[in-house]
Design an enzyme around this catalytic site. Structure first.
Site, PDB file in Angstrom:
ATOM      1  N   SER A 111      25.616  32.750 -19.450  1.00 48.03           N
ATOM      2  CA  SER A 111      26.983  32.817 -19.935  1.00 48.03           C
ATOM      3  C   SER A 111      27.461  31.570 -20.667  1.00 48.03           C
ATOM      4  O   SER A 111      28.581  31.544 -21.175  1.00 48.03           O
ATOM      5  CB  SER A 111      27.938  33.122 -18.778  1.00 48.03           C
ATOM      6  OG  SER A 111      29.065  33.811 -19.257  1.00 48.03           O
ATOM      7  N   LYS A 162      29.011  31.942 -24.123  1.00 50.36           N
ATOM      8  CA  LYS A 162      30.420  32.118 -24.467  1.00 50.36           C
ATOM      9  C   LYS A 162      31.003  30.922 -25.219  1.00 50.36           C
ATOM     10  O   LYS A 162      32.030  31.059 -25.882  1.00 50.36           O
ATOM     11  CB  LYS A 162      31.238  32.425 -23.213  1.00 50.36           C
ATOM     12  CG  LYS A 162      30.905  33.776 -22.584  1.00 50.36           C
ATOM     13  CD  LYS A 162      31.795  34.093 -21.388  1.00 50.36           C
ATOM     14  CE  LYS A 162      31.507  35.465 -20.797  1.00 50.36           C
ATOM     15  NZ  LYS A 162      30.234  35.535 -20.058  1.00 50.36           N
ATOM     16  N   SER A 181      34.694  33.398 -16.930  1.00 48.57           N
ATOM     17  CA  SER A 181      33.495  33.936 -17.581  1.00 48.57           C
ATOM     18  C   SER A 181      33.520  35.463 -17.632  1.00 48.57           C
ATOM     19  O   SER A 181      32.493  36.133 -17.440  1.00 48.57           O
ATOM     20  CB  SER A 181      32.226  33.465 -16.864  1.00 48.57           C
ATOM     21  OG  SER A 181      31.111  33.592 -17.700  1.00 48.57           O
TER      22      SER A 181
END
Length: 449
Positions: free
Chosen positions: A76, A79, A140
């Site tokens: 993640s 991102k 997230s």
């Protein structure tokens, strides 16, 4: 990211809640003491991470690295790239913070998966860009970032194309980016994967790539830290769907892996079975900001905190083992302190550093003992054998390339030296015609013999 189950969320709440509300010192929650420069070196830091990096946030100077060129899953932390694209859209006026976003089918479906990090989105509501942006960075939230991507590009594929172009523009050529969130492709629909990628694929970059991404993001949009430093925030506040988002960055002050000597304020975690525990962090201490990256830290359980322990070790090592030295404007360097002048009253011109430069050196080292330089002429000022006179004072007469002993000055963009402008404090006037003629005659006879 993120393969985090409800049990992890529960444990996180207990741990971080205790640190924030019970008055227990964050120091007592640490099971690792800061690394001392007196007892370790960069090669001796005991990390669980497969790859790691520390750089200066302003200059990109590499201060510490371990296997930093290995291409590995980033989960993640993806991102950060997506958010950079979103901020570009806002800066250009194509998006606004209070613009309402309708949730598309795929983003809605992902947001309902409680085994992933998410805020539950509704098909009957609209959310502001700011709400989805906050959820993407703080919690997230995978559905949230996918909804923003769909708003910008109309499809996940087209947004990934923007992401790929973004990292390419930064000189990153080894990136593998197949989706906007960092999830394993098997967790999203075929339509949301980049064409040609498989169900087993995950986004992959190097630690140096992630360091450069974070550096560029902070340079362009330093305000991102206002969001990444938020410990807790409600999503869809005041409704029946209100969700308390607790930041997955447990190194924030007051949370479970905070350390009082390291006021961490960002940036982004990432976790998957394949990636392990990952974290791109940043801290400003003693007026100097660094960025750290760990990829593939231990992931033995849902509550493994190895990425934060690894990050703490790296940050502590940097501040304990290095000093920031300022090379002042006007500094000259041996064997790179002059350039030839064509038809000047003087035949050489002294070259000095035009502006102050910041470098990290190991404690006890000096600029004189570590830094050397070469100089190259400003080709736009050159005529025949040298810089053409007259030359005004404080002109950009050349480029100084500063190199460090044993590779001390290398940079996250791949540069092996610090390239800076060289200038002249003294003007050089053009020689008169008689001097020029006399030099020509003298050189003629000199060449004869």
């Amino acid at each position: 990211m993120i393969f985090l189950k409800r049990t992890k969320k529960f444990v996180v709440g207990l741990i971080s809640g205790a640190a924030l509300f019970t008055g227990v010192s964050a120091m007592t929650l640490h099971d690792v003491k800061p690394v001392s420069a007196a007892t370790t070196s960069s090669s001796a830091i005991n990390l669980t991470a497969k790859a790691a990096l520390a750089i200066d946030a302003d200059t990109g100077q590499v201060i510490y690295e371990k296997n930093a060129d290995a291409v590995l899953p980033i989960a993640s932390m993806t991102k950060l790239i997506s958010i950079d694209v979103i901020l570009d859209q806002i800066k250009s006026g194509k998006l606004t913070w209070d613009q309402k976003v309708t949730v598309d089918d795929d983003s809605y479906k992902i947001s309902q998966d409680t085994s992933l990090s998410n805020v539950p989105l509704s098909k009957t509501k609209k959310y502001t860009v700011k709400e989805l942006y906050d959820a993407s960075l703080i919690y997230s939230a995978n559905g949230a970032i996918m909804a923003l991507a769909h708003q910008v590009s109309g499809s996940q594929k087209d947004f990934v194309t923007l992401m790929r172009a973004k990292v390419k523009s930064w000189g990153i050529n080894d990136a593998k980016i197949d989706n906007v969130s960092g999830l394993t492709n098997s967790d999203i629909s075929d339509a949301d994967r980049y064409p040609g990628s498989s169900a087993a694929d995950e986004n992959e970059l190097t630690a140096k790539d992630m360091g450069l991404i974070a550096k560029n993001l902070l340079k362009k949009y330093p305000e991102v830290l206002k969001t990444t430093s938020i410990k807790r925030q409600a999503f869809d506040k005041g409704t029946s769907d209100e969700t308390l988002m607790e930041n997955w960055n447990w190194m924030l002050p007051g949370l479970a892996k905070a350390y009082t000597e390291l006021p961490v304020d960002g940036l982004k975690t990432g976790t998957s079975d394949k990636a392990g525990e990952c974290f791109t962090g940043t801290v400003k201490k003693d007026g100097h900001r660094i960025i750290t990256v760990v990829l593939g830290s231990s992931h033995k359980s849902e509550t493994d905190v190895s990425r934060f322990t690894d990050t703490q070790k790296i940050m502590s090592f940097v501040f304990d083992s290095f000093d920031v030295k300022t090379i002042k404007a006007g500094t000259t360097f041996k064997n790179a302190d002059s350039l030839p002048v064509f038809h000047g009253k003087e035949l050489t011109i002294k070259v000095a550093l035009k502006s102050d430069q910041k470098v990290w050196l190991k404690k006890g080292e000096t600029v004189k003992s570590v830094v050397s330089a070469t100089v190259a002429k400003n080709t736009s000022l050159v005529k025949k054998t040298g810089l053409e006179a007259p030359i005004k004072a404080n002109s950009d007469i050349g480029t100084l390339k500063l190199t460090g002993k044993d590779g001390a000055l290398t940079y996250v963009d791949g540069a092996k030296a610090l390239s800076v402008t060289g200038t002249n404090e003294k003007a050089i006037e053009k020689a008169n015609i008689f001097v020029i003629m006399w030099r020509a005659v003298a050189n003629f006879f000199k060449n004869l013999f």
